[in-house]
Design an enzyme around this catalytic site. Structure first.
Site, PDB file in Angstrom:
ATOM      1  N   ASP A 173      61.626  45.579  29.422  1.00 13.01           N
ATOM      2  CA  ASP A 173      62.734  46.522  29.262  1.00 13.01           C
ATOM      3  C   ASP A 173      63.233  47.048  30.604  1.00 13.01           C
ATOM      4  O   ASP A 173      64.428  47.074  30.878  1.00 13.01           O
ATOM      5  CB  ASP A 173      62.308  47.690  28.369  1.00 13.01           C
ATOM      6  CG  ASP A 173      61.847  47.220  27.002  1.00 13.01           C
ATOM      7  OD1 ASP A 173      62.047  46.025  26.678  1.00 13.01           O
ATOM      8  OD2 ASP A 173      61.270  48.036  26.261  1.00 13.01           O
TER       9      ASP A 173
ATOM     10  N   SER B 202      64.689  54.262  26.458  1.00 15.22           N
ATOM     11  CA  SER B 202      63.753  54.875  27.404  1.00 15.22           C
ATOM     12  C   SER B 202      63.770  54.146  28.743  1.00 15.22           C
ATOM     13  O   SER B 202      63.792  54.784  29.804  1.00 15.22           O
ATOM     14  CB  SER B 202      62.336  54.927  26.831  1.00 15.22           C
ATOM     15  OG  SER B 202      61.850  53.643  26.521  1.00 15.22           O
TER      16      SER B 202
ATOM     17  N   TYR C  63      51.223  48.505  17.071  1.00 16.91           N
ATOM     18  CA  TYR C  63      51.490  47.822  18.336  1.00 16.91           C
ATOM     19  C   TYR C  63      50.186  47.625  19.118  1.00 16.91           C
ATOM     20  O   TYR C  63      49.890  46.523  19.598  1.00 16.91           O
ATOM     21  CB  TYR C  63      52.484  48.672  19.137  1.00 16.91           C
ATOM     22  CG  TYR C  63      52.884  48.124  20.482  1.00 16.91           C
ATOM     23  CD1 TYR C  63      53.874  47.152  20.598  1.00 16.91           C
ATOM     24  CD2 TYR C  63      52.288  48.599  21.650  1.00 16.91           C
ATOM     25  CE1 TYR C  63      54.256  46.673  21.840  1.00 16.91           C
ATOM     26  CE2 TYR C  63      52.659  48.119  22.894  1.00 16.91           C
ATOM     27  CZ  TYR C  63      53.653  47.157  22.976  1.00 16.91           C
ATOM     28  OH  TYR C  63      54.021  46.680  24.215  1.00 16.91           O
TER      29      TYR C  63
END
Ligand code: ADP
Ligand code: MG
Length: 379
Positions: free
Chosen positions: A172, A128, A221
């Site tokens: 990321d 992503s 999470y």
């Protein structure tokens, strides 16, 4: 073989009858150490890998973005002047980036093109973020916006947080935007300071995909994030990054048992990550590997984000004589492990570890050596 520019040129030419004006690439990543530390303002040590999202495109005169996804085999379109959410789907990642860039005051132009990628989806290698940074790079190229990698990474993270609704940290997007060939990157997730660290000679980085995918991970999470916030509040600091191992050990008896284990993971993982870079810099690969092994134990027992498949893969990897160290990587509950191994025995490691994992779990894994590449760029 990873995707290459000529593959994208081929896909574009097939659809549009001429070569693309622009080709962009943004890599996925694998994190060597520093897991679940980014949203605690801590340290991470990822590298951008030779698996990436690619877009070949040409500008349009209007405000439309029209993209053919090679992987989904469908065309999707939107108008950058009239962005609105639709049902979940890959095009939402592109819209979210357009929304963030415009919200930051950038004037965007429309474009059309083809999108293809070879970062496996949902495997912990951040397909992503690769898609977001490829999209940002594409918009910057057609809209004549000077490329500021760190600023664009922040916008990519914001789009994933606010448009997609995934509460991810900055790692990321930042490594996809700033990766450097042959290097891992120590990222201070508070200051966003970047320190490239060359990968030691004679060492191969191996990604070991368990072929299992995380299930209902979002709630786990978010629960981890609130436990970390509770621990930070207990220590009266902004984030767990501000708690040293000594501070923790002086007070930890007063924490609720689960919160204590979660905090112990994050605090010790920050320390391991900083030690790992120091070990890399002095060429002490054995220590780097040992720290990765310890990270896995901490993620498995204290943070509780591993899985049977990840544990089986890590144990299979660690049992091989060429392996310096191995651990689960990414958010956990499935996806990939990472190992560092002797480069000249990497082929045997890949074959033997795949066989051992398959014999133990019945899953057919994907195990491959990867190289550290540059971050998002026009190619
Ligand atoms: P990951 O851990 O790989 O980042 P995510 O669930 O966060 O997993 O993101 C995966 C999603 O990103 C896919 O479901 C898809 O919507 C989008 N995506 C990633 N890569 C591509 C691609 N090459 N083409 C189209 N969509 C992609
Ligand atoms: Mg993701």
């Amino acid at each position: 073989m990873p995707l290459a520019k000529q593959d994208l040129v081929g896909h574009f030419t097939e659809r549009f009858g001429q070569a693309p004006a622009i080709v962009v690439r943004a890599p996925g990543r694998v994190n060597l150490i520093g897991e679940h530390t980014d949203y605690n303002d801590g340290f991470v040590l990822p590298l951008a890998i030779d698996r990436a999202a690619w877009i070949a495109l040409r500008p349009r005169r209007d405000c439309r973005v029209n993209v053919y996804s090679v992987d989904y085999q469908e065309v999707r379109e939107f108008d950058i002047a009239k962005l609105k959410h639709e049902k979940a789907g890959w095009i939402e990642y592109l819209k979210g980036v357009a929304w963030c860039l415009q919200d930051a005051g950038m004037q965007l132009h429309g474009w059309e093109g083809v999108l293809a990628g070879d970062v496996p989806l949902g495997a912990g290698l951040s397909s992503s973020a690769a898609l977001e940074m490829a999209t940002a790079r594409a918009f910057a190229a057609v809209s004549d916006i000077a490329w500021d990698a760190v600023a664009q990474a922040k916008l990519g993270q914001r789009s994933e947080n606010q448009w997609i609704g995934v509460n991810c940290g900055i790692m990321d997007q930042l490594i996809s935007a700033t990766g450097r060939a042959g290097h891992a990157m120590l990222i201070d997730c508070r200051s966003l300071e970047l320190q490239p660290a060359p990968l030691p000679k004679g060492v191969a980085v191996v990604v070991l995909d368990t072929a299992t995918r995380r299930g209902l991970v979002d709630s786990a999470y978010n629960e981890r994030r609130s436990q970390c916030e509770a621990a930070a509040a207990f220590f009266q600091v902004r984030a767990l990054r501000d708690v040293s191992v000594a501070m923790f050990e002086a007070m930890d008896g007063q924490l609720q048992a689960t919160t204590r284990r979660r905090a112990r993971h994050v605090i010790s993982e920050d320390e391991r990550t900083v030690q790992a870079v120091e070990a890399m810099r002095r060429g002490d690969i054995a220590t780097l590997g040992q720290l990765m092994n310890e990270s896995h134990v901490s993620l498995r027992d204290d943070y509780e984000v591993s899985s049977d498949a990840l544990n089986a893969m890590v144990e299979a990897a660690q049992a091989h004589k060429a392996c310096y160290g191995a651990r689960m990587t990414g958010a956990g509950f499935g996806g990939c492990a990472v190992a560092i191994v002797k480069a000249d025995e990497a082929d045997d490691f890949v074959a033997a570890t795949s066989r051992a994992y398959q014999a133990r779990t019945g899953n057919q894994p994907a195990v491959y050596v990867c190289t550290a590449t540059d971050g998002a760029a026009m190619v």
